[in-house]
Design a protein around this motif. Structure first.
Motif, PDB file in Angstrom:
ATOM      1  N   GLN A  88       0.822  -1.203   0.000  1.00  0.00           N
ATOM      2  CA  GLN A  88       0.000   0.000   0.000  1.00  0.00           C
ATOM      3  C   GLN A  88       0.866   1.267   0.000  1.00  0.00           C
ATOM      4  O   GLN A  88       0.568   2.238  -0.706  1.00  0.00           O
ATOM      5  CB  GLN A  88      -0.940   0.001   1.214  1.00  0.00           C
ATOM      6  N   ILE A  89       1.935   1.246   0.791  1.00  0.00           N
ATOM      7  CA  ILE A  89       2.832   2.416   0.823  1.00  0.00           C
ATOM      8  C   ILE A  89       3.475   2.617  -0.547  1.00  0.00           C
ATOM      9  O   ILE A  89       3.551   3.742  -1.052  1.00  0.00           O
ATOM     10  CB  ILE A  89       3.906   2.240   1.920  1.00  0.00           C
ATOM     11  N   ALA A  90       3.916   1.520  -1.177  1.00  0.00           N
ATOM     12  CA  ALA A  90       4.532   1.619  -2.501  1.00  0.00           C
ATOM     13  C   ALA A  90       3.519   2.098  -3.534  1.00  0.00           C
ATOM     14  O   ALA A  90       3.863   2.882  -4.429  1.00  0.00           O
ATOM     15  CB  ALA A  90       5.118   0.264  -2.903  1.00  0.00           C
ATOM     16  N   SER A  91       2.280   1.658  -3.407  1.00  0.00           N
ATOM     17  CA  SER A  91       1.241   2.078  -4.343  1.00  0.00           C
ATOM     18  C   SER A  91       0.941   3.568  -4.210  1.00  0.00           C
ATOM     19  O   SER A  91       0.840   4.284  -5.212  1.00  0.00           O
ATOM     20  CB  SER A  91      -0.028   1.268  -4.100  1.00  0.00           C
ATOM     21  N   HIS A  92       0.808   4.040  -2.977  1.00  0.00           N
ATOM     22  CA  HIS A  92       0.501   5.462  -2.761  1.00  0.00           C
ATOM     23  C   HIS A  92       1.676   6.366  -3.096  1.00  0.00           C
ATOM     24  O   HIS A  92       1.489   7.525  -3.446  1.00  0.00           O
ATOM     25  CB  HIS A  92       0.052   5.698  -1.315  1.00  0.00           C
ATOM     26  N   SER A  93       2.897   5.852  -3.008  1.00  0.00           N
ATOM     27  CA  SER A  93       4.086   6.644  -3.338  1.00  0.00           C
ATOM     28  C   SER A  93       4.353   6.678  -4.844  1.00  0.00           C
ATOM     29  O   SER A  93       5.214   7.431  -5.289  1.00  0.00           O
ATOM     30  CB  SER A  93       5.317   6.079  -2.629  1.00  0.00           C
ATOM     31  N   GLY A  94       3.671   5.843  -5.595  1.00  0.00           N
ATOM     32  CA  GLY A  94       3.853   5.843  -7.043  1.00  0.00           C
ATOM     33  C   GLY A  94       4.859   4.821  -7.539  1.00  0.00           C
ATOM     34  O   GLY A  94       5.130   4.780  -8.731  1.00  0.00           O
ATOM     35  N   TYR A  95       5.418   4.014  -6.665  1.00  0.00           N
ATOM     36  CA  TYR A  95       6.384   2.998  -7.096  1.00  0.00           C
ATOM     37  C   TYR A  95       5.699   1.826  -7.805  1.00  0.00           C
ATOM     38  O   TYR A  95       6.282   1.197  -8.666  1.00  0.00           O
ATOM     39  CB  TYR A  95       7.178   2.453  -5.902  1.00  0.00           C
ATOM     40  N   GLN A  97       2.009   0.481  -9.643  1.00  0.00           N
ATOM     41  CA  GLN A  97       0.687   0.763 -10.169  1.00  0.00           C
ATOM     42  C   GLN A  97      -0.093  -0.552 -10.168  1.00  0.00           C
ATOM     43  O   GLN A  97       0.350  -1.537 -10.748  1.00  0.00           O
ATOM     44  CB  GLN A  97       0.764   1.321 -11.595  1.00  0.00           C
TER      45      GLN A  97
END
Length: 156
Positions: A88-95, A97
């Protein structure tokens, strides 16, 4: 137990193997060490011990199983939860998709496959449940000790 019988050259040639049946009851009568190791009764092994010993054996093994189940469960929950949090953190940071429509499609496909397999496995599961129930009935003292120990192991 079966032993392979050697074939003679005169026997007709076929791909089938011949087996000789070995009667274990006769073997046990002839070999006294067998009786000393396995005992004379053909019932459950727990019947050889007193009720208190059976409860203690069941309780100790149940506690160990419950304790391990608790520790492994916590570890698995931490790993799954931590992985989900990092995703979730990677998704919200844009890393990363995530194509949620594709995820939903794959989950629905997996549900259908699981339903098909569950319907095929139903007779096997029923047989396993019947065998487990019969085992518990035959070894009720050890089983009750195990359940109590398991619950104590989960709580500790």
């Amino acid at each position: 137990m079966a032993a392979r019988r050697p074939r003679n050259a005169s026997e007709h040639e076929s791909d089938e193997d011949s087996y000789e049946v070995l009667d274990l009851t006769e073997y046990a009568r002839r070999h006294h060490w067998w009786n000393r190791v396995f005992g004379r009764s053909s019932g459950p092994v727990g019947e050889k011990y007193s009720v208190a010993t059976q409860i203690v054996m069941g309780g100790v093994t149940g506690w160990c199983a419950g304790f391990l189940f608790q520790k492994v469960g916590k570890l698995a929950a931490t790993a799954v939860g931590g992985g989900f949090l990092l995703l979730q953190i990677a998704s919200h940071s844009g890393y990363v998709q995530i194509d949620w429509k594709r995820v939903e499609k794959d989950v629905n496909k997996a549900k259908k496959q699981l339903k098909k397999r569950a319907n095929k496995a139903a007779p096997e599961i029923n047989t396993l449940i019947e065998e487990s129930t019969e085992f518990i009935k035959q070894n009720i003292v050890v089983s009750s000790g195990f359940v109590g120990g398991f619950l104590l192991g989960l709580a500790s």
